[in-house]
Design an enzyme around this catalytic site. Structure first.
Site, mmCIF file in Angstrom:
data_model
loop_
_atom_site.group_PDB
_atom_site.id
_atom_site.type_symbol
_atom_site.label_atom_id
_atom_site.label_comp_id
_atom_site.label_asym_id
_atom_site.label_seq_id
_atom_site.Cartn_x
_atom_site.Cartn_y
_atom_site.Cartn_z
ATOM 1 N N GLY A 237 -33.727 13.791 -18.315
ATOM 2 C CA GLY A 237 -33.208 12.515 -18.671
ATOM 3 C C GLY A 237 -33.093 11.547 -17.491
ATOM 4 O O GLY A 237 -32.420 10.488 -17.611
ATOM 5 N N SER B 137 -38.098 15.055 -17.655
ATOM 6 C CA SER B 137 -39.056 13.958 -17.325
ATOM 7 C C SER B 137 -40.262 13.986 -17.560
ATOM 8 O O SER B 137 -41.127 13.415 -16.831
ATOM 9 C CB SER B 137 -38.453 13.191 -16.306
ATOM 10 O OG SER B 137 -37.163 12.841 -16.028
ATOM 11 N N GLU C 127 -27.852 21.286 -21.410
ATOM 12 C CA GLU C 127 -26.833 20.482 -22.040
ATOM 13 C C GLU C 127 -25.875 21.322 -22.515
ATOM 14 O O GLU C 127 -24.731 21.276 -22.788
ATOM 15 C CB GLU C 127 -27.421 19.412 -22.878
ATOM 16 C CG GLU C 127 -28.295 18.403 -22.089
ATOM 17 C CD GLU C 127 -29.309 17.656 -22.633
ATOM 18 O OE1 GLU C 127 -29.507 18.003 -23.977
ATOM 19 O OE2 GLU C 127 -30.316 16.965 -22.002
ATOM 20 N N HIS D 194 -30.108 25.663 -23.463
ATOM 21 C CA HIS D 194 -30.288 24.269 -22.879
ATOM 22 C C HIS D 194 -29.331 23.971 -21.771
ATOM 23 O O HIS D 194 -28.415 24.292 -22.088
ATOM 24 C CB HIS D 194 -30.753 23.380 -23.879
ATOM 25 C CG HIS D 194 -31.401 22.104 -23.416
ATOM 26 N ND1 HIS D 194 -30.595 21.135 -22.754
ATOM 27 C CD2 HIS D 194 -32.695 21.694 -23.219
ATOM 28 C CE1 HIS D 194 -31.349 20.270 -22.330
ATOM 29 N NE2 HIS D 194 -32.481 20.356 -22.647
ATOM 30 N N LYS E 74 -33.092 16.545 -29.390
ATOM 31 C CA LYS E 74 -31.911 16.608 -29.030
ATOM 32 C C LYS E 74 -31.180 15.933 -29.993
ATOM 33 O O LYS E 74 -31.527 16.063 -31.366
ATOM 34 C CB LYS E 74 -31.587 15.682 -27.604
ATOM 35 C CG LYS E 74 -32.268 16.478 -26.619
ATOM 36 C CD LYS E 74 -32.210 16.017 -25.320
ATOM 37 C CE LYS E 74 -32.990 16.521 -24.173
ATOM 38 N NZ LYS E 74 -32.590 16.285 -22.722
ATOM 39 N N GLU F 92 -36.154 24.298 -16.434
ATOM 40 C CA GLU F 92 -36.047 22.645 -16.466
ATOM 41 C C GLU F 92 -34.988 22.433 -15.684
ATOM 42 O O GLU F 92 -33.740 22.546 -15.679
ATOM 43 C CB GLU F 92 -35.175 22.461 -18.038
ATOM 44 C CG GLU F 92 -36.242 22.542 -19.408
ATOM 45 C CD GLU F 92 -35.653 21.903 -20.395
ATOM 46 O OE1 GLU F 92 -36.726 20.974 -20.819
ATOM 47 O OE2 GLU F 92 -34.742 21.976 -20.828
HETATM 48 P P1 13P Z 1 -36.174 14.610 -20.847
HETATM 49 O O1 13P Z 1 -37.796 14.862 -21.105
HETATM 50 O O2 13P Z 1 -35.819 13.537 -21.565
HETATM 51 O O3 13P Z 1 -36.238 14.400 -19.452
HETATM 52 O O4 13P Z 1 -35.681 15.908 -21.435
HETATM 53 C C1 13P Z 1 -36.116 17.196 -21.091
HETATM 54 C C2 13P Z 1 -35.537 18.235 -21.788
HETATM 55 O O5 13P Z 1 -34.146 18.401 -21.635
HETATM 56 C C3 13P Z 1 -36.119 18.711 -22.801
HETATM 57 O O6 13P Z 1 -35.342 19.964 -23.365
#
Ligand code: 13P
Length: 257
Positions: free
Chosen positions: A171, A211, A95, A93, A8, A165
């Site tokens: 996160g 996670s 995000e 993704h 990220k 995901e």
């Molecule tokens: P986390 O492992 O921090 O939860 O993030 C997952 C993720 O978004 C991977 O692309």
């Protein structure tokens, strides 16, 4: 089995280079069938590419633009990523969908741009907590998969991986249970089988993300339809990512995937 780290918006170039070098050393014994992939931010790609030169660890970016070149201030093309040494690119993704307004349509265009630049695409899908609570998980994932991959051919699917995901697990420290993840992974594989045939479906890598940590990776990776991980926070530390990769190696050895 594909074990990927999505860094990220973390790590300055020098820090990224150090982490990649440490992982290269720590994972020197890892070979097929387990692939390891690091996805640093754009500004660290060149340094990480140098740190990984001639190693089996692969390099990926976290986004691309769908056009090859032009007046698109702030954007980066697939060809630019290929040129700097990328093998993979993450597309759609959550995000990017939720913070930057990406849609299934833009995801589809980006997938086609990645494939025409000879990059492999990791296409992210997943429901929000509200959608899960309202029993919409299947409909949401189905729409994201169908619309994102619309127009691709079965041979093109050889360059695609899907990452499930669940947004509520990213996160948050709240991972999907292995059973919850397996259920959605099996659904995705069915959708691919319907659209592209059984061969494309059975060879499709479907990664779980959300996670993933050293203490839950083994159980998640042992599920029959989980073929790897897309790890966020826990991929920023060499020891924890190494432990997760080794959990993938153990699961791959046990079930030959
Ligand atoms: P986390 O492992 O921090 O939860 O993030 C997952 C993720 O978004 C991977 O692309």
């Amino acid at each position: 089995m594909l074990m990927a780290g999505n860094w990220k918006m973390h790590k300055l170039a020098s820090e990224a280079r150090g982490l990649a070098s440490n992982l290269r050393r720590a994972l020197a014994d890892i070979d097929r069938p387990v692939e390891v992939l690091l996805c640093p931010p754009f500004t660290a790609l060149a340094d990480v590419a140098a740190a990984l030169a001639d190693s089996p660890i692969q390099l990926g970016a976290q986004n691309l633009h769908w056009e090859e070149k032009g007046a698109f201030t702030g954007e980066v093309s697939g060809q630019m990523l290929k040129d700097i040494g990328c093998d993979y690119v993450i597309i759609g993704h959550s995000e990017r969908r939720h913070i930057f307004g990406e849609t299934d349509e833009s995801v589809g265009k980006k997938i086609r741009a990645a494939l025409s630049a000879r990059l492999k695409a990791i296409v992210c899908v997943g429901e929000t907590e509200r959608q899960r609570d309202e029993n919409e998980t299947e409909a949401v994932v189905q729409r994201q998969v169908r619309e994102g991959l619309a127009g691709l051919s079965a041979p093109e699917m050889a360059s695609v991986a899907i990452a499930y995901e669940p947004v509520w697990a990213i996160g948050t420290g709240k991972n999907a249970t292995p059973e919850q993840a397996q259920e959605v992974h099996a659904l995705i594989r069915n959708l691919i089988s319907e659209s592209f045939g059984e061969a494309a479906a059975s060879s499709l890598p479907i990664l779980y993300g959300g996670s993933v940590k050293p203490d839950n990776a083994g159980e998640l990776m042992s599920q029959p339809d989980i073929n790897g991980a897309l790890v966020g926070g826990a991929s920023l530390d060499a020891d924890s990512f190494e432990t997760i990769v080794r959990a993938g190696v153990a699961a791959a050895g046990a079930i030959d995937k």
